[in-house]
Design a protein around this motif. Structure first.
Motif, PDB file in Angstrom:
ATOM      1  N   LYS A  71      57.065 -23.471  -0.732  1.00 56.19           N
ATOM      2  CA  LYS A  71      58.427 -23.538  -1.270  1.00 56.19           C
ATOM      3  C   LYS A  71      58.394 -23.982  -2.737  1.00 56.19           C
ATOM      4  CE  LYS A  71      60.825 -24.296   3.146  1.00 56.19           C
ATOM      5  NZ  LYS A  71      61.477 -23.009   3.348  1.00 56.19           N
ATOM      6  N   ALA A 118      69.506 -23.479  -5.367  1.00 58.83           N
ATOM      7  CA  ALA A 118      70.000 -24.858  -5.476  1.00 58.83           C
ATOM      8  C   ALA A 118      69.175 -25.633  -6.503  1.00 58.83           C
ATOM      9  CB  ALA A 118      69.880 -25.535  -4.107  1.00 58.83           C
ATOM     10  N   VAL A 143      69.145 -31.982   0.498  1.00 58.18           N
ATOM     11  CA  VAL A 143      68.249 -31.249   1.400  1.00 58.18           C
ATOM     12  C   VAL A 143      66.807 -31.576   1.055  1.00 58.18           C
ATOM     13  CG1 VAL A 143      67.630 -28.949   2.261  1.00 58.18           C
ATOM     14  CG2 VAL A 143      69.981 -29.423   1.551  1.00 58.18           C
ATOM     15  N   LYS A 149      62.832 -30.547   1.781  1.00 60.39           N
ATOM     16  CA  LYS A 149      62.017 -29.441   2.295  1.00 60.39           C
ATOM     17  C   LYS A 149      60.530 -29.726   2.124  1.00 60.39           C
ATOM     18  CE  LYS A 149      65.475 -25.923   1.365  1.00 60.39           C
ATOM     19  NZ  LYS A 149      65.800 -24.592   0.858  1.00 60.39           N
ATOM     20  N   VAL A 196      62.785 -28.096   7.058  1.00 61.23           N
ATOM     21  CA  VAL A 196      63.959 -28.327   6.204  1.00 61.23           C
ATOM     22  C   VAL A 196      64.912 -29.300   6.884  1.00 61.23           C
ATOM     23  CG1 VAL A 196      66.001 -27.244   5.175  1.00 61.23           C
ATOM     24  CG2 VAL A 196      63.810 -26.031   5.178  1.00 61.23           C
ATOM     25  N   VAL A 227      68.642 -30.957   6.341  1.00 59.01           N
ATOM     26  CA  VAL A 227      69.884 -31.072   5.582  1.00 59.01           C
ATOM     27  C   VAL A 227      70.432 -32.456   5.919  1.00 59.01           C
ATOM     28  CG1 VAL A 227      72.181 -30.088   5.172  1.00 59.01           C
ATOM     29  CG2 VAL A 227      70.263 -28.587   5.772  1.00 59.01           C
ATOM     30  N   GLU A 273      66.639 -31.135  -2.851  1.00 60.89           N
ATOM     31  CA  GLU A 273      67.559 -30.259  -3.583  1.00 60.89           C
ATOM     32  C   GLU A 273      69.018 -30.468  -3.220  1.00 60.89           C
ATOM     33  OE1 GLU A 273      65.949 -26.329  -2.723  1.00 60.89           O
ATOM     34  OE2 GLU A 273      67.546 -25.971  -1.277  1.00 60.89           O
ATOM     35  N   GLU A 274      69.824 -29.919  -4.078  1.00 63.22           N
ATOM     36  CA  GLU A 274      71.274 -29.952  -3.941  1.00 63.22           C
ATOM     37  C   GLU A 274      71.675 -29.251  -2.637  1.00 63.22           C
ATOM     38  OE1 GLU A 274      74.557 -27.288  -6.427  1.00 63.22           O
ATOM     39  OE2 GLU A 274      72.434 -26.884  -6.588  1.00 63.22           O
ATOM     40  N   CYS A 275      72.663 -29.808  -1.950  1.00 59.47           N
ATOM     41  CA  CYS A 275      73.146 -29.182  -0.717  1.00 59.47           C
ATOM     42  C   CYS A 275      74.215 -28.157  -1.081  1.00 59.47           C
ATOM     43  CB  CYS A 275      73.721 -30.256   0.203  1.00 59.47           C
ATOM     44  SG  CYS A 275      74.132 -29.612   1.815  1.00 59.47           S
ATOM     45  N   LEU A 276      73.967 -26.923  -0.685  1.00 62.78           N
ATOM     46  CA  LEU A 276      74.914 -25.846  -1.008  1.00 62.78           C
ATOM     47  C   LEU A 276      75.906 -25.680   0.125  1.00 62.78           C
ATOM     48  CD1 LEU A 276      72.358 -23.203  -2.344  1.00 62.78           C
ATOM     49  CD2 LEU A 276      73.816 -24.727  -3.700  1.00 62.78           C
ATOM     50  N   GLU A 334      76.054 -18.227   5.190  1.00 61.29           N
ATOM     51  CA  GLU A 334      74.704 -17.712   4.980  1.00 61.29           C
ATOM     52  C   GLU A 334      74.612 -16.251   5.389  1.00 61.29           C
ATOM     53  OE1 GLU A 334      71.420 -20.117   6.468  1.00 61.29           O
ATOM     54  OE2 GLU A 334      72.740 -21.859   6.409  1.00 61.29           O
ATOM     55  N   MET A 368      72.901 -18.295   0.419  1.00 51.10           N
ATOM     56  CA  MET A 368      74.152 -19.002   0.696  1.00 51.10           C
ATOM     57  C   MET A 368      75.179 -18.409  -0.260  1.00 51.10           C
ATOM     58  SD  MET A 368      75.288 -21.596   2.568  1.00 51.10           S
ATOM     59  CE  MET A 368      74.362 -23.120   2.754  1.00 51.10           C
ATOM     60  N   LEU A 428      68.368 -19.520  -0.605  1.00 50.47           N
ATOM     61  CA  LEU A 428      67.940 -20.678   0.193  1.00 50.47           C
ATOM     62  C   LEU A 428      66.439 -20.621   0.409  1.00 50.47           C
ATOM     63  CD1 LEU A 428      70.659 -20.693   2.980  1.00 50.47           C
ATOM     64  CD2 LEU A 428      70.413 -22.349   1.122  1.00 50.47           C
ATOM     65  N   GLU A 429      65.960 -19.424   0.693  1.00 51.11           N
ATOM     66  CA  GLU A 429      64.533 -19.284   0.987  1.00 51.11           C
ATOM     67  C   GLU A 429      64.149 -17.819   0.890  1.00 51.11           C
ATOM     68  OE1 GLU A 429      63.294 -19.493   5.071  1.00 51.11           O
ATOM     69  OE2 GLU A 429      65.144 -18.605   5.792  1.00 51.11           O
TER      70      GLU A 429
HETATM   71  P1  AMP Z   1      65.221 -22.569   4.713  1.00 53.89           P
HETATM   72  O1  AMP Z   1      64.046 -22.516   5.654  1.00 53.89           O
HETATM   73  O2  AMP Z   1      64.902 -23.041   3.349  1.00 53.89           O
HETATM   74  O3  AMP Z   1      66.082 -21.331   4.746  1.00 53.89           O
HETATM   75  O4  AMP Z   1      66.200 -23.628   5.376  1.00 53.89           O
HETATM   76  C1  AMP Z   1      66.633 -23.529   6.712  1.00 53.89           C
HETATM   77  C2  AMP Z   1      68.118 -23.734   6.777  1.00 53.89           C
HETATM   78  O5  AMP Z   1      68.469 -24.958   6.141  1.00 53.89           O
HETATM   79  C3  AMP Z   1      68.913 -22.668   6.035  1.00 53.89           C
HETATM   80  O6  AMP Z   1      69.126 -21.545   6.834  1.00 53.89           O
HETATM   81  C4  AMP Z   1      70.180 -23.428   5.723  1.00 53.89           C
HETATM   82  O7  AMP Z   1      71.049 -23.454   6.847  1.00 53.89           O
HETATM   83  C5  AMP Z   1      69.702 -24.819   5.460  1.00 53.89           C
HETATM   84  N1  AMP Z   1      69.492 -25.046   4.019  1.00 53.89           N
HETATM   85  C6  AMP Z   1      68.362 -24.858   3.303  1.00 53.89           C
HETATM   86  N2  AMP Z   1      68.529 -25.166   2.021  1.00 53.89           N
HETATM   87  C7  AMP Z   1      69.811 -25.576   1.889  1.00 53.89           C
HETATM   88  C8  AMP Z   1      70.607 -26.050   0.787  1.00 53.89           C
HETATM   89  N3  AMP Z   1      70.105 -26.166  -0.437  1.00 53.89           N
HETATM   90  N4  AMP Z   1      71.890 -26.351   1.054  1.00 53.89           N
HETATM   91  C9  AMP Z   1      72.404 -26.272   2.285  1.00 53.89           C
HETATM   92  N5  AMP Z   1      71.712 -25.841   3.364  1.00 53.89           N
HETATM   93  C10 AMP Z   1      70.423 -25.499   3.169  1.00 53.89           C
END
Ligand code: AMP
Length: 432
Positions: free
Chosen positions: A103, A118, A141, A143, A153, A155, A185-188, A192, A273, A282-283
């Motif tokens: 990541k 984010a 968040v 990670k 991850v 939140v 990181e910042e919470c968005l 999704e 997001m 997000l990823e």
């Molecule tokens: P990821 O594996 O990075 O996609 O994270 C898994 C889940 O965590 C995502 O599907 C989102 O629901 C949540 N998530 C990840 N990053 C954020 C973020 N910056 N803000 C809010 N929710 C997040």
């Protein structure tokens, strides 16, 4: 052509099912596959991570094309190994797969090439992470840098929760090396969606949009899972949003990688997001999503194998010239039937009933994820399957509207049973 598909889940069953319809196919193998995949392919007992044995098998069996489902062999360099032996293989190289496997790599690339995501900071020291969390406050968040089977991850709703996550990852090492570095990181906020594209690093062909349901219980309650269902298309992804994601996320990322000397070939998956300021990443995943693939592939009318070959040969422009991919306009919904206890501990070996009845239904498909076929001796008339994993089946239905697809899928799921089976009752409801 002789094809080898690597992996054992519902995603791989959907891929095998679709590839089997291609005129170009003579024989399909799947390693290791599962009970249901034996309907279309010969399953061989080699794990998806066992690259030396997969390589040996592909050479001995004169495999013309290998298609890789899961991220771990990609991040371990299966594509590089096969390519060294001039074996054709679909998926990104080890370096390109870092987009999912690290990541930190993905975030640094996004920052460098202005891909919306984010705001974040990277830490290799827990105390610095604690300080930063206090500075930005909650929610935020946390990670883990490396692969953590979708569990890396957190939140965090409170500062304490965020600090605990850092501590679990960096000090208790719950994900091993994957937690050596963390991102805070910042919470968005927003909805999704998943955008998947095929790319040969020059051209991009989008797949239909989709949305998955990660939490175990209805109304997105309870712990995260590998995915409890999905639907396609995702009405929230309008044409304008799709174009925005292509321009600002997909193209910038592929071009950015190219500038770093990395050719990306395969499927690129952006989890986004949809915020008030537009789509943010997000990823990235470097492969087909699971279960999204089970809701997308049944809508694909074009020959999947031709597209995959277009990617591996760097000739996606030929597919574009002939009009791109053809899609079924209908909606598709996939409901995952899981073992009792999943995503925690669960028992295996439960006999599955109702599959024959569902097989007679129109516009319904059952992709197997965690099943084993009982030997011919123990099956008198038709094939019998028992559970062998947490996510057992992906019951998938098509309909003229999302509502019709939902109703059809749940009608089918209602005919299937095994001890402890559970599934969400609200897959696709978000789209209504
Ligand atoms: P990821 O594996 O990075 O996609 O994270 C898994 C889940 O965590 C995502 O599907 C989102 O629901 C949540 N998530 C990840 N990053 C954020 C973020 N910056 N803000 C809010 N929710 C997040």
């Amino acid at each position: 052509m002789r094809i080898l598909v690597v992996g054992s889940g519902g995603r791989e069953h959907a891929l095998v099912w679709k590839i089997a319809q291609s005129k170009l196919v003579d024989k399909i193998f799947c390693a290791p596959g599962n009970g249901g995949i034996t309907q279309q392919a010969e399953c061989i007992d080699i794990k998806a991570e066992d690259i030396p044995r997969l390589l040996e098998f592909a050479r001995k069996e004169k495999i013309d094309l290998t298609v890789v489902g899961p991220e771990i062999p990609l991040s371990q360099g299966i594509v590089d190994e096969f390519s060294n032996y001039k074996l054709r293989i679909f998926g990104p190289s080890r370096l390109a797969a870092r987009l999912e496997a690290s990541k930190v790599f993905a975030k640094e690339l996004m920052a460098k090439y202005k891909v919306p995501t984010a705001d974040f900071e990277i830490f290799d020291n827990p105390d610095a992470a604690f300080k930063y969390i206090e500075k930005i406050g909650a929610p935020c968040v946390v990670k883990a840098n490396g692969l953590a089977a979708g569990k890396g991850v957190v939140v965090a709703k409170t500062i304490d929760e965020a600090k605990q996550a850092v501590s679990a990852m960096m000090q208790e090492k719950i994900f091993g090396e994957s937690g050596n570095k963390v991102i805070v990181e910042e919470c968005l906020e927003g909805q999704e969606a998943s955008i998947l594209v095929f790319t040969d690093s020059r051209e991009v062909i989008p797949l239909a949009s989709s949305q998955d349901h990660k939490r175990i219980f209805d109304n997105d309650k309870g712990p995260n899972t590998g995915g409890m269902g999905a639907y396609s298309p995702a009405p929230i992804v309008t044409k304008e949003l799709f174009d925005e994601v292509l321009q600002k996320i997909i193209y910038r990322t592929i071009d950015g990688l190219a500038k770093e000397g990395i050719d990306y070939r395969g499927v690129l998956y952006a989890g986004i997001m949809i915020t008030k300021e537009g789509a943010k990443t997000l990823e990235f995943n470097v492969r087909f999503g699971d279960p999204e693939t089970q809701a997308i592939i049944p809508r694909l009318k074009s020959d999947l194998l031709e597209v995959i070959l277009g990617v591996t040969e760097g000739k996606l422009n030929n597919i574009i010239k002939t009009g791109g991919l053809k899609w079924d306009n209908r909606a598709c919904v996939c409901v995952v039937c899981a073992s009792g206890g999943y995503p925690g501990d669960y028992e295996k070996g439960k006999e599955i009933s109702g599959l024959d009845e569902v097989a007679k239904m129109r516009d319904v498909l059952v992709f197997h994820a965690g099943t084993k076929k009982l030997s011919a001796l123990s099956c008198q008339l038709s094939a019998k399957y028992v559970t062998s994993g947490g996510r057992v089946l992906g019951v998938t239905g098509l309909g003229n509207t999302i509502k019709e697809a939902i109703d059809r899928t749940y009608q089918a799921a209602g005919k299937i049973s095994f001890q402890g089976m559970h599934y969400r009752r609200d897959i696709g409801a978000r789209a209504l």
